[in-house]
Write a protein that holds these residues in place. Structure first.
Motif, PDB file in Angstrom:
ATOM      1  N   GLU A 196      42.671  49.378  27.994  1.00 19.19           N
ATOM      2  CA  GLU A 196      41.988  49.952  28.362  1.00 19.19           C
ATOM      3  C   GLU A 196      41.095  50.242  28.721  1.00 19.19           C
ATOM      4  O   GLU A 196      40.341  52.025  29.487  1.00 19.19           O
ATOM      5  CB  GLU A 196      40.443  49.904  26.824  1.00 19.19           C
ATOM      6  N   PHE A 197      40.568  50.155  30.149  1.00 21.33           N
ATOM      7  CA  PHE A 197      40.016  50.349  31.094  1.00 21.33           C
ATOM      8  C   PHE A 197      41.681  51.386  32.306  1.00 21.33           C
ATOM      9  O   PHE A 197      42.634  51.213  32.177  1.00 21.33           O
ATOM     10  CB  PHE A 197      39.635  49.049  31.944  1.00 21.33           C
ATOM     11  N   GLU A 198      40.541  51.781  33.226  1.00 19.40           N
ATOM     12  CA  GLU A 198      41.445  52.757  34.280  1.00 19.40           C
ATOM     13  C   GLU A 198      40.876  51.999  35.406  1.00 19.40           C
ATOM     14  O   GLU A 198      39.972  51.832  35.967  1.00 19.40           O
ATOM     15  CB  GLU A 198      41.304  54.296  33.705  1.00 19.40           C
ATOM     16  N   ASP A 199      42.238  52.311  36.339  1.00 14.00           N
ATOM     17  CA  ASP A 199      41.836  51.780  37.651  1.00 14.00           C
ATOM     18  C   ASP A 199      41.033  53.092  38.743  1.00 14.00           C
ATOM     19  O   ASP A 199      40.941  54.409  37.566  1.00 14.00           O
ATOM     20  CB  ASP A 199      43.117  51.357  38.416  1.00 14.00           C
TER      21      ASP A 199
ATOM     22  N   ILE B  68      48.916  35.684  36.065  1.00 13.32           N
ATOM     23  CA  ILE B  68      47.807  34.922  35.471  1.00 13.32           C
ATOM     24  C   ILE B  68      46.894  35.780  37.350  1.00 13.32           C
ATOM     25  O   ILE B  68      47.186  35.784  38.141  1.00 13.32           O
ATOM     26  CB  ILE B  68      47.986  33.423  37.457  1.00 13.32           C
ATOM     27  N   SER B  69      46.018  36.110  36.270  1.00 14.87           N
ATOM     28  CA  SER B  69      44.139  36.858  37.018  1.00 14.87           C
ATOM     29  C   SER B  69      43.500  36.012  36.844  1.00 14.87           C
ATOM     30  O   SER B  69      43.029  35.124  36.662  1.00 14.87           O
ATOM     31  CB  SER B  69      44.145  37.768  36.238  1.00 14.87           C
ATOM     32  N   ILE B  70      42.580  36.823  38.422  1.00 15.82           N
ATOM     33  CA  ILE B  70      41.787  35.893  38.897  1.00 15.82           C
ATOM     34  C   ILE B  70      40.520  37.639  38.371  1.00 15.82           C
ATOM     35  O   ILE B  70      40.669  38.131  38.958  1.00 15.82           O
ATOM     36  CB  ILE B  70      41.399  35.199  40.490  1.00 15.82           C
ATOM     37  N   VAL B  71      39.881  37.368  37.260  1.00 16.47           N
ATOM     38  CA  VAL B  71      38.469  37.708  36.793  1.00 16.47           C
ATOM     39  C   VAL B  71      36.941  37.802  37.029  1.00 16.47           C
ATOM     40  O   VAL B  71      36.938  37.097  36.952  1.00 16.47           O
ATOM     41  CB  VAL B  71      38.827  38.164  35.099  1.00 16.47           C
ATOM     42  N   ALA B  72      36.595  39.272  37.847  1.00 22.68           N
ATOM     43  CA  ALA B  72      35.847  39.401  37.870  1.00 22.68           C
ATOM     44  C   ALA B  72      34.406  39.903  37.144  1.00 22.68           C
ATOM     45  O   ALA B  72      35.414  41.541  37.184  1.00 22.68           O
ATOM     46  CB  ALA B  72      35.348  38.964  39.071  1.00 22.68           C
ATOM     47  N   PHE B  73      33.605  40.063  37.216  1.00 22.63           N
ATOM     48  CA  PHE B  73      32.815  40.722  36.513  1.00 22.63           C
ATOM     49  C   PHE B  73      31.719  41.349  38.095  1.00 22.63           C
ATOM     50  O   PHE B  73      30.398  40.670  37.243  1.00 22.63           O
ATOM     51  CB  PHE B  73      31.987  40.983  35.159  1.00 22.63           C
TER      52      PHE B  73
ATOM     53  N   LEU C 112      34.458  46.887  36.317  1.00 21.38           N
ATOM     54  CA  LEU C 112      33.577  47.658  37.212  1.00 21.38           C
ATOM     55  C   LEU C 112      32.724  48.133  36.215  1.00 21.38           C
ATOM     56  O   LEU C 112      34.076  49.215  34.965  1.00 21.38           O
ATOM     57  CB  LEU C 112      33.486  47.964  38.326  1.00 21.38           C
ATOM     58  N   PRO C 113      31.496  48.929  35.920  1.00 26.94           N
ATOM     59  CA  PRO C 113      31.353  50.311  34.768  1.00 26.94           C
ATOM     60  C   PRO C 113      31.785  51.563  35.678  1.00 26.94           C
ATOM     61  O   PRO C 113      31.817  51.772  37.226  1.00 26.94           O
ATOM     62  CB  PRO C 113      29.863  50.123  35.303  1.00 26.94           C
TER      63      PRO C 113
ATOM     64  N   LYS D 127      45.331  44.487  47.707  1.00 29.37           N
ATOM     65  CA  LYS D 127      45.681  43.568  46.664  1.00 29.37           C
ATOM     66  C   LYS D 127      44.758  43.233  45.965  1.00 29.37           C
ATOM     67  O   LYS D 127      44.518  42.808  44.223  1.00 29.37           O
ATOM     68  CB  LYS D 127      46.783  42.095  47.188  1.00 29.37           C
ATOM     69  N   TRP D 128      43.883  43.702  45.804  1.00 28.52           N
ATOM     70  CA  TRP D 128      42.565  43.455  44.689  1.00 28.52           C
ATOM     71  C   TRP D 128      43.107  44.773  43.465  1.00 28.52           C
ATOM     72  O   TRP D 128      43.312  46.070  43.967  1.00 28.52           O
ATOM     73  CB  TRP D 128      40.649  43.819  45.802  1.00 28.52           C
ATOM     74  N   LYS D 129      42.562  44.486  42.272  1.00 25.97           N
ATOM     75  CA  LYS D 129      42.717  45.350  41.366  1.00 25.97           C
ATOM     76  C   LYS D 129      41.386  45.542  41.415  1.00 25.97           C
ATOM     77  O   LYS D 129      40.185  44.519  40.617  1.00 25.97           O
ATOM     78  CB  LYS D 129      43.641  45.097  40.510  1.00 25.97           C
ATOM     79  N   PHE D 130      40.531  46.956  41.543  1.00 30.66           N
ATOM     80  CA  PHE D 130      39.201  48.155  40.013  1.00 30.66           C
ATOM     81  C   PHE D 130      39.848  47.863  39.287  1.00 30.66           C
ATOM     82  O   PHE D 130      40.530  49.223  38.792  1.00 30.66           O
ATOM     83  CB  PHE D 130      38.933  48.376  40.815  1.00 30.66           C
ATOM     84  N   VAL D 131      39.048  47.751  37.518  1.00 32.69           N
ATOM     85  CA  VAL D 131      40.093  48.800  36.723  1.00 32.69           C
ATOM     86  C   VAL D 131      37.911  49.390  36.534  1.00 32.69           C
ATOM     87  O   VAL D 131      36.985  48.782  36.446  1.00 32.69           O
ATOM     88  CB  VAL D 131      39.834  47.940  35.456  1.00 32.69           C
ATOM     89  N   PHE D 132      37.693  50.210  35.291  1.00 25.46           N
ATOM     90  CA  PHE D 132      36.315  50.867  35.059  1.00 25.46           C
ATOM     91  C   PHE D 132      36.227  51.499  33.691  1.00 25.46           C
ATOM     92  O   PHE D 132      37.317  51.282  33.616  1.00 25.46           O
ATOM     93  CB  PHE D 132      35.908  52.276  35.859  1.00 25.46           C
ATOM     94  N   GLY D 133      35.110  51.144  33.564  1.00 30.97           N
ATOM     95  CA  GLY D 133      35.225  51.075  31.642  1.00 30.97           C
ATOM     96  C   GLY D 133      33.544  51.230  30.746  1.00 30.97           C
ATOM     97  O   GLY D 133      32.639  50.613  32.032  1.00 30.97           O
ATOM     98  N   PRO D 134      33.487  52.161  29.882  1.00 22.28           N
ATOM     99  CA  PRO D 134      31.469  51.845  29.843  1.00 22.28           C
ATOM    100  C   PRO D 134      31.254  50.069  29.356  1.00 22.28           C
ATOM    101  O   PRO D 134      31.971  48.719  29.113  1.00 22.28           O
ATOM    102  CB  PRO D 134      31.897  53.034  27.860  1.00 22.28           C
ATOM    103  N   PRO D 135      29.830  50.175  29.745  1.00 17.50           N
ATOM    104  CA  PRO D 135      29.052  48.991  29.481  1.00 17.50           C
ATOM    105  C   PRO D 135      29.578  48.436  28.674  1.00 17.50           C
ATOM    106  O   PRO D 135      30.032  46.507  28.705  1.00 17.50           O
ATOM    107  CB  PRO D 135      27.709  49.038  30.022  1.00 17.50           C
ATOM    108  N   GLU D 136      29.744  48.785  27.172  1.00 19.31           N
ATOM    109  CA  GLU D 136      29.361  47.439  26.208  1.00 19.31           C
ATOM    110  C   GLU D 136      31.307  47.508  25.929  1.00 19.31           C
ATOM    111  O   GLU D 136      31.046  46.560  25.041  1.00 19.31           O
ATOM    112  CB  GLU D 136      29.680  49.049  25.087  1.00 19.31           C
TER     113      GLU D 136
END
Length: 214
Positions: free
Chosen positions: A43-46, A58-63, A98-99, A121-130
Protein backbone atom coordinates in the motif's frame (compact mmCIF):
# COMPACT_ATOMS: atom_id res chain seq x y z
CA UNK A 1 46.67 -24.50 -17.43
CA UNK A 2 43.29 -23.02 -18.41
CA UNK A 3 41.63 -26.42 -18.09
CA UNK A 4 43.18 -26.90 -14.67
CA UNK A 5 41.94 -23.47 -13.55
CA UNK A 6 38.39 -24.19 -14.78
CA UNK A 7 38.33 -27.55 -13.01
CA UNK A 8 39.64 -25.94 -9.84
CA UNK A 9 36.94 -23.27 -9.91
CA UNK A 10 34.20 -25.82 -10.58
CA UNK A 11 35.43 -27.96 -7.72
CA UNK A 12 36.12 -25.14 -5.25
CA UNK A 13 33.01 -22.99 -5.62
CA UNK A 14 30.51 -25.54 -4.23
CA UNK A 15 32.82 -26.16 -1.27
CA UNK A 16 33.20 -22.43 -0.59
CA UNK A 17 29.43 -21.93 -0.81
CA UNK A 18 28.85 -24.84 1.57
CA UNK A 19 31.37 -23.51 4.08
CA UNK A 20 29.83 -20.02 3.86
CA UNK A 21 26.34 -21.21 4.72
CA UNK A 22 27.48 -23.93 7.11
CA UNK A 23 29.42 -21.42 9.19
CA UNK A 24 26.19 -20.22 10.80
CA UNK A 25 25.51 -21.32 14.34
CA UNK A 26 22.13 -22.76 13.34
CA UNK A 27 23.81 -24.73 10.54
CA UNK A 28 20.97 -25.30 8.06
CA UNK A 29 18.24 -25.55 10.69
CA UNK A 30 15.20 -23.51 9.78
CA UNK A 31 15.09 -20.06 11.26
CA UNK A 32 12.05 -20.03 13.58
CA UNK A 33 8.84 -18.25 12.59
CA UNK A 34 7.89 -15.85 15.40
CA UNK A 35 4.96 -14.04 13.74
CA UNK A 36 2.89 -15.37 10.86
CA UNK A 37 1.30 -13.21 8.18
CA UNK A 38 2.64 -9.71 8.79
CA UNK A 39 1.16 -6.86 6.78
CA UNK A 40 2.62 -6.35 3.32
CA UNK A 41 3.91 -2.89 2.38
CA UNK A 42 2.30 -2.86 -1.07
CA UNK A 43 0.00 0.00 0.00
CA UNK A 44 3.05 2.28 0.32
CA UNK A 45 4.82 3.96 -2.62
CA UNK A 46 8.49 4.22 -3.57
CA UNK A 47 10.22 7.29 -5.05
CA UNK A 48 8.52 6.70 -8.42
CA UNK A 49 5.07 6.14 -6.93
CA UNK A 50 5.22 2.37 -7.46
CA UNK A 51 4.41 -0.29 -4.90
CA UNK A 52 6.90 -2.81 -3.53
CA UNK A 53 5.93 -6.10 -1.96
CA UNK A 54 7.51 -8.31 0.68
CA UNK A 55 6.09 -11.41 -0.98
CA UNK A 56 8.54 -13.75 -2.71
CA UNK A 57 11.51 -11.90 -1.23
CA UNK A 58 13.65 -12.37 1.84
CA UNK A 59 13.46 -8.85 3.26
CA UNK A 60 15.37 -6.87 5.85
CA UNK A 61 12.79 -4.29 6.95
CA UNK A 62 13.70 -1.07 8.78
CA UNK A 63 11.50 1.65 10.26
CA UNK A 64 13.95 4.54 10.38
CA UNK A 65 11.65 7.44 11.21
CA UNK A 66 11.70 11.09 10.28
CA UNK A 67 15.23 12.30 11.06
CA UNK A 68 17.45 10.31 8.73
CA UNK A 69 20.53 12.38 9.63
CA UNK A 70 20.51 10.67 13.02
CA UNK A 71 20.58 7.23 11.41
CA UNK A 72 23.73 7.35 9.33
CA UNK A 73 25.62 5.24 11.85
CA UNK A 74 22.85 2.63 12.04
CA UNK A 75 22.62 2.29 8.27
CA UNK A 76 26.40 2.19 7.85
CA UNK A 77 26.63 -0.60 10.44
CA UNK A 78 23.87 -2.54 8.72
CA UNK A 79 25.35 -2.11 5.27
CA UNK A 80 28.89 -3.08 6.26
CA UNK A 81 28.02 -6.01 8.51
CA UNK A 82 25.00 -7.50 6.69
CA UNK A 83 23.80 -6.04 3.42
CA UNK A 84 26.97 -5.90 1.34
CA UNK A 85 27.41 -9.67 1.80
CA UNK A 86 24.01 -10.49 0.30
CA UNK A 87 23.28 -7.90 -2.40
CA UNK A 88 24.07 -10.50 -5.10
CA UNK A 89 21.07 -12.64 -4.16
CA UNK A 90 18.11 -11.80 -6.41
CA UNK A 91 15.52 -12.78 -3.81
CA UNK A 92 17.04 -10.61 -1.06
CA UNK A 93 16.05 -6.98 -0.44
CA UNK A 94 16.65 -4.18 2.06
CA UNK A 95 13.49 -2.12 2.58
CA UNK A 96 13.15 1.09 4.60
CA UNK A 97 9.64 2.20 5.59
CA UNK A 98 9.35 5.96 6.08
CA UNK A 99 6.69 8.65 6.53
CA UNK A 100 5.56 10.60 3.46
CA UNK A 101 7.25 13.87 4.36
CA UNK A 102 10.76 12.34 4.38
CA UNK A 103 11.00 11.74 0.61
CA UNK A 104 13.55 14.50 0.01
CA UNK A 105 15.57 13.55 3.10
CA UNK A 106 15.62 9.95 1.96
CA UNK A 107 16.77 10.87 -1.55
CA UNK A 108 19.56 13.05 -0.17
CA UNK A 109 20.50 10.32 2.29
CA UNK A 110 20.65 7.70 -0.47
CA UNK A 111 22.73 9.93 -2.75
CA UNK A 112 25.16 10.74 0.05
CA UNK A 113 25.80 7.07 0.72
CA UNK A 114 26.06 6.09 -2.95
CA UNK A 115 29.83 6.54 -2.92
CA UNK A 116 30.42 3.98 -0.18
CA UNK A 117 27.53 1.55 -0.63
CA UNK A 118 25.34 -0.04 -3.28
CA UNK A 119 22.45 2.26 -2.43
CA UNK A 120 20.71 1.52 -5.73
CA UNK A 121 19.76 -1.78 -4.11
CA UNK A 122 18.14 -0.08 -1.11
CA UNK A 123 14.37 0.30 -1.40
CA UNK A 124 12.44 3.08 0.28
CA UNK A 125 8.66 3.19 0.64
CA UNK A 126 6.57 6.01 2.04
CA UNK A 127 3.21 6.14 3.75
CA UNK A 128 1.18 7.91 6.44
CA UNK A 129 2.35 7.42 10.05
CA UNK A 130 -0.81 5.52 11.02
CA UNK A 131 -0.26 2.98 8.20
CA UNK A 132 3.37 2.57 9.25
CA UNK A 133 2.26 1.97 12.84
CA UNK A 134 -0.27 -0.64 11.67
CA UNK A 135 2.38 -2.45 9.64
CA UNK A 136 4.80 -2.44 12.55
CA UNK A 137 2.08 -3.63 14.93
CA UNK A 138 1.42 -6.64 12.66
CA UNK A 139 5.00 -7.79 13.35
CA UNK A 140 3.84 -8.45 16.92
CA UNK A 141 7.17 -7.83 18.62
CA UNK A 142 8.02 -6.52 22.10
CA UNK A 143 9.73 -3.52 20.50
CA UNK A 144 8.03 -0.12 20.32
CA UNK A 145 7.98 2.58 17.69
CA UNK A 146 9.09 6.06 18.70
CA UNK A 147 6.86 7.91 16.29
CA UNK A 148 7.81 6.02 13.12
CA UNK A 149 11.29 4.98 14.27
CA UNK A 150 12.89 1.95 15.83
CA UNK A 151 16.60 1.00 15.71
CA UNK A 152 15.59 -2.65 15.30
CA UNK A 153 15.48 -4.26 11.87
CA UNK A 154 13.53 -7.40 11.02
CA UNK A 155 13.81 -10.47 8.79
CA UNK A 156 10.61 -11.18 6.83
CA UNK A 157 10.44 -14.30 4.68
CA UNK A 158 8.81 -14.84 1.29
CA UNK A 159 5.51 -15.85 2.90
CA UNK A 160 5.25 -12.69 5.03
CA UNK A 161 6.40 -14.36 8.24
CA UNK A 162 8.71 -12.67 10.72
CA UNK A 163 11.74 -14.85 11.42
CA UNK A 164 14.10 -14.74 14.39
CA UNK A 165 15.26 -16.80 17.37
CA UNK A 166 13.17 -18.57 19.97
CA UNK A 167 16.01 -19.92 22.14
CA UNK A 168 18.67 -17.23 22.13
CA UNK A 169 21.21 -17.50 24.94
CA UNK A 170 21.09 -13.77 25.67
CA UNK A 171 17.51 -12.64 24.99
CA UNK A 172 15.54 -15.92 24.80
CA UNK A 173 13.61 -14.62 21.77
CA UNK A 174 15.04 -12.34 19.08
CA UNK A 175 12.34 -10.60 17.05
CA UNK A 176 14.58 -7.84 15.67
CA UNK A 177 18.23 -6.89 15.52
CA UNK A 178 19.60 -3.66 16.95
CA UNK A 179 21.22 -1.74 14.08
CA UNK A 180 23.18 0.33 16.60
CA UNK A 181 25.08 -2.75 17.80
CA UNK A 182 27.91 -3.92 15.55
CA UNK A 183 28.32 -7.04 17.70
CA UNK A 184 24.65 -8.02 17.39
CA UNK A 185 24.67 -7.50 13.64
CA UNK A 186 27.96 -9.36 13.14
CA UNK A 187 27.03 -12.32 15.31
CA UNK A 188 23.32 -12.95 15.60
CA UNK A 189 21.87 -11.27 12.53
CA UNK A 190 24.59 -12.32 10.09
CA UNK A 191 24.23 -15.90 11.29
CA UNK A 192 20.44 -15.83 10.91
CA UNK A 193 20.49 -14.33 7.41
CA UNK A 194 22.86 -17.11 6.34
CA UNK A 195 20.47 -19.68 7.76
CA UNK A 196 17.35 -18.40 6.01
CA UNK A 197 19.15 -18.04 2.66
CA UNK A 198 20.50 -21.57 2.99
CA UNK A 199 17.03 -22.80 3.91
CA UNK A 200 15.50 -21.44 0.72
CA UNK A 201 18.33 -22.67 -1.46
CA UNK A 202 18.07 -26.17 -0.06
CA UNK A 203 14.31 -26.10 -0.65
CA UNK A 204 14.88 -24.96 -4.25
CA UNK A 205 17.40 -27.74 -4.83
CA UNK A 206 14.96 -30.29 -3.43
CA UNK A 207 12.13 -29.02 -5.64
CA UNK A 208 14.34 -29.15 -8.72
CA UNK A 209 15.46 -32.68 -7.86
CA UNK A 210 11.85 -33.78 -7.32
CA UNK A 211 10.84 -32.40 -10.73
CA UNK A 212 13.68 -34.29 -12.43
CA UNK A 213 12.73 -37.53 -10.67
CA UNK A 214 9.11 -37.12 -11.71
Amino acid sequence: MKKFFVLLVLFALPIIAYMFFASGQNNFAKLPVLTEGVNDVSEFEDFEGKSISLEDKISIVAFFGENLDDLKGNTFNLDQKILEKYYEFDDFQFLVVLPEDTRQQAENFKNEFSGISETEKWKFVFGPPEAIAATFKSFNTPHKLQGTYTPYVFIIDKDLNLRGRDDDEDFEKVYGYDSRSVAELSDKMNDDVKVILAEYRLALKKNNADRKNN
